[in-house]
Design an enzyme around this catalytic site. Structure first.
Site, PDB file in Angstrom:
ATOM      1  N   ARG A  38      27.725  32.471  30.026  1.00 12.62           N
ATOM      2  CA  ARG A  38      27.583  32.881  28.622  1.00 12.62           C
ATOM      3  C   ARG A  38      26.690  31.930  27.827  1.00 12.62           C
ATOM      4  O   ARG A  38      26.007  32.347  26.893  1.00 12.62           O
ATOM      5  CB  ARG A  38      28.959  32.984  27.967  1.00 12.62           C
ATOM      6  CG  ARG A  38      29.677  34.230  28.436  1.00 12.62           C
ATOM      7  CD  ARG A  38      31.049  34.320  27.843  1.00 12.62           C
ATOM      8  NE  ARG A  38      31.561  35.675  27.982  1.00 12.62           N
ATOM      9  CZ  ARG A  38      32.808  36.019  27.763  1.00 12.62           C
ATOM     10  NH1 ARG A  38      33.697  35.097  27.391  1.00 12.62           N
ATOM     11  NH2 ARG A  38      33.197  37.266  27.904  1.00 12.62           N
ATOM     12  N   LYS A 199      43.318  51.954  37.524  1.00 11.98           N
ATOM     13  CA  LYS A 199      44.119  53.005  36.880  1.00 11.98           C
ATOM     14  C   LYS A 199      43.306  53.929  35.981  1.00 11.98           C
ATOM     15  O   LYS A 199      42.419  53.492  35.261  1.00 11.98           O
ATOM     16  CB  LYS A 199      45.201  52.344  36.022  1.00 11.98           C
ATOM     17  CG  LYS A 199      46.273  51.656  36.839  1.00 11.98           C
ATOM     18  CD  LYS A 199      47.289  51.057  35.904  1.00 11.98           C
ATOM     19  CE  LYS A 199      48.537  50.641  36.657  1.00 11.98           C
ATOM     20  NZ  LYS A 199      49.527  50.082  35.729  1.00 11.98           N
ATOM     21  N   GLY A 357      34.643  43.283  34.025  1.00 15.58           N
ATOM     22  CA  GLY A 357      34.971  41.999  34.650  1.00 15.58           C
ATOM     23  C   GLY A 357      34.997  42.062  36.167  1.00 15.58           C
ATOM     24  O   GLY A 357      34.283  41.314  36.856  1.00 15.58           O
ATOM     25  N   GLY A 380      35.597  43.967  27.308  1.00  9.96           N
ATOM     26  CA  GLY A 380      36.105  44.949  26.343  1.00  9.96           C
ATOM     27  C   GLY A 380      35.002  45.665  25.594  1.00  9.96           C
ATOM     28  O   GLY A 380      35.065  46.879  25.384  1.00  9.96           O
TER      29      GLY A 380
HETATM   30  P1  ADP Z   1      36.765  46.355  35.669  1.00  5.04           P
HETATM   31  O1  ADP Z   1      37.367  45.000  35.396  1.00  5.04           O
HETATM   32  O2  ADP Z   1      35.396  46.216  36.308  1.00  5.04           O
HETATM   33  O3  ADP Z   1      36.745  47.235  34.463  1.00  5.04           O
HETATM   34  P2  ADP Z   1      39.247  47.385  36.714  1.00  5.04           P
HETATM   35  O4  ADP Z   1      39.955  46.206  36.135  1.00  5.04           O
HETATM   36  O5  ADP Z   1      39.469  48.689  36.088  1.00  5.04           O
HETATM   37  O6  ADP Z   1      37.659  47.073  36.785  1.00  5.04           O
HETATM   38  O7  ADP Z   1      39.666  47.580  38.231  1.00  5.04           O
HETATM   39  C1  ADP Z   1      39.478  46.607  39.221  1.00  5.04           C
HETATM   40  C2  ADP Z   1      40.621  46.568  40.188  1.00  5.04           C
HETATM   41  O8  ADP Z   1      40.875  47.830  40.777  1.00  5.04           O
HETATM   42  C3  ADP Z   1      40.344  45.625  41.331  1.00  5.04           C
HETATM   43  O9  ADP Z   1      41.228  44.531  41.229  1.00  5.04           O
HETATM   44  C4  ADP Z   1      40.593  46.456  42.574  1.00  5.04           C
HETATM   45  O10 ADP Z   1      41.292  45.747  43.573  1.00  5.04           O
HETATM   46  C5  ADP Z   1      41.428  47.597  42.049  1.00  5.04           C
HETATM   47  N1  ADP Z   1      41.358  48.768  42.937  1.00  5.04           N
HETATM   48  C6  ADP Z   1      40.287  49.470  43.289  1.00  5.04           C
HETATM   49  N2  ADP Z   1      40.607  50.448  44.149  1.00  5.04           N
HETATM   50  C7  ADP Z   1      41.943  50.376  44.359  1.00  5.04           C
HETATM   51  C8  ADP Z   1      42.874  51.121  45.156  1.00  5.04           C
HETATM   52  N3  ADP Z   1      42.486  52.154  45.915  1.00  5.04           N
HETATM   53  N4  ADP Z   1      44.170  50.739  45.115  1.00  5.04           N
HETATM   54  C9  ADP Z   1      44.540  49.696  44.346  1.00  5.04           C
HETATM   55  N5  ADP Z   1      43.724  48.970  43.571  1.00  5.04           N
HETATM   56  C10 ADP Z   1      42.426  49.296  43.581  1.00  5.04           C
END
Ligand code: ADP
Ligand code: MG
Length: 401
Positions: A38, A199, A357, A380
């Site tokens: 950053r 999710k 992230g 965010g």
């Molecule tokens: P970002 O931070 O890029 O927005 P998220 O926080 O929404 O992404 O999601 C990332 C997480 O999703 C990772 O820790 C990854 O392990 C998890 N993930 C991806 N696919 C699966 C799956 N099939 N089952 C469980 N967790 C998953």
């Protein structure tokens, strides 16, 4: 970048006081900054202003002191890290407004840099208190916002100040806004969006917004399971939000109405336990997942089909890994599709913009972070932008008339 004033329109700033909002909320360990990303991001803005002869005062939040002074969250702690990255001496100023700041400005020479105290030591910051913003503005001649990652918050130093002083976008903010505009604002068609991660619930608003914006919506990660379940697939012991299958159906209906193709995997990588290289590992069609199995990644056929989709597109926007990429071998789909995106970007056929992230971590892991068109490290703020929301700190920079 219509409506924004960049540093190109600054004019002569010699001797003027620049109040520059940066996001130096950096991770620390043992008293040292452990990730300077950053600080590096805003270095061009800071050095450009300093080299033009401005007295540059840096404003940032740091941690969550909740409106009180807290020595463990003083920006004095990051001073060394800031000086190292900038390669310049920086004066620490233990206030953000008032006579102490005015006195420091008297000592600083044109081209010098000062780091003000943590803006969140004062409750007026998060309340966007006009009197607090006025107090800060009183010591400055103009305001520069270079903190896209903090601009989803309407705080005094991210939003309020922009109304009190001539306001400009810093170079990092400018690059971010230009990249985001190329990805979803005014993109070359067709556009593909990859949405993955754990999710559906955290990304409902993103999905709802994207169906009207993109031609291809690629759903991966844990959230694909909820969509598969909505289509009647038995996902076994996979992460799945069964209470959201109706929402998933509604998103698929909205996509159909908007002529957006939703891509769900037809093969997946499964295991009976979530562990590294488990003995029960296998790849199967989504209809063959056993009751005691967990879907942890997309399968190779799905990845190949998605690569073919990307080859027909001119623009890609990506948030969320396709699988549980932190645990081998469930990184394979994410790594493979990331490499395809990087190759297409290198050939000049795809504009690729990614953020989030865990997404940034996954792209780093795939070794392609620098090969995409733009990777946003804003968490965010990036998600809110993907939801189609107006970010208050960005909106305040738009010039009226
Ligand atoms: P970002 O931070 O890029 O927005 P998220 O926080 O929404 O992404 O999601 C990332 C997480 O999703 C990772 O820790 C990854 O392990 C998890 N993930 C991806 N696919 C699966 C799956 N099939 N089952 C469980 N967790 C998953
Ligand atoms: Mg995350």
């Amino acid at each position: 970048m219509a409506g924004f004033r960049t540093l190109d329109s600054l004019g002569d700033v010699a001797g003027k006081v620049a109040l520059v909002r940066v996001d130096f909320n950096v991770p620390m360990a043992d008293g040292a900054v452990t990730d300077t990303t950053r600080i590096k991001a805003s270095a061009p803005t800071i050095l450009e202003l300093a080299d033009a002869g401005a007295k540059v005062l840096l404003l940032t939040h740091f941690g969550r002191p909740k409106g009180q002074r807290n020595s463990t969250m003083s920006t004095s702690i990051i001073l060394d890290g800031v000086q190292d990255v900038l390669g310049r001496e920086v004066m620490f100023i233990p206030e953000v407004e008032g006579p102490v700041v005015a006195q420091a400005i008297g000592i600083l020479r044109p081209g010098d840099i000062g780091l003000l105290e943590n803006t969140r030591f004062w409750p007026g910051e998060e309340k966007n208190d006009p009197a607090f913003a006025q107090g800060i503005a009183a010591n400055g001649d103009f305001y520069v916002n270079d903190a896209f990652s903090a601009s989803h918050r309407a705080h005094a130093t991210t939003e309020g100040l922009a109304h009190l002083l001539p306001a400009f976008t810093g170079r990092a903010m400018q690059a971010e806004l230009e990249a985001l505009d190329k990805a979803l604002g005014n993109p070359q068609q067709p556009v593909a969006a990859v949405v993955g991660g754990a999710k559906v619930s955290t990304k409902l608003a993103v999905l709802e917004h994207l169906v009207s914006k993109v031609q291809h919506l690629i759903i991966g990660g844990g959230m694909a399971n909820t969509f598969l379940a909505a289509r009647g697939v038995d996902v076994g012991k996979s992460l799945c939000e069964h209470d959201l299958t109706a929402k998933a159906e509604a998103i698929m209906d909205a996509a159909e109405a908007a002529h957006c193709t939703v891509h769900l995997p037809y093969d997946v990588v499964v295991a009976k336990e979530f562990a590294a290289n488990p003995p029960s590992l296998r790849t199967c069609n989504v209809h063959e997942v056993a009751a005691d199995e967990i879907i942890l990644d997309l399968g190779p056929q799905a990845v190949e089909a998605l690569a073919d989709v990307l080859k027909t597109c001119r623009t890609l926007v990506w948030n969320g890994p396709l699988g549980a990429f932190e645990t081998p071998p469930f990184d394979q789909a994410t790594v493979a599709l990331a490499k395809t995106a990087a190759a297409l970007t290198g050939e000049g056929s795809l504009v690729s913009v990614a953020g989030g992230g865990d997404t940034v971590a996954a792209l780093n892991h795939a070794g392609v972070k620098d090969e995409l068109t733009y990777v946003s490290t804003a968490g965010g703020a990036f998600l809110e932008w993907m939801e189609g929301r107006e970010l208050p700190g960005v909106a305040a920079l738009i010039q009226q008339g």
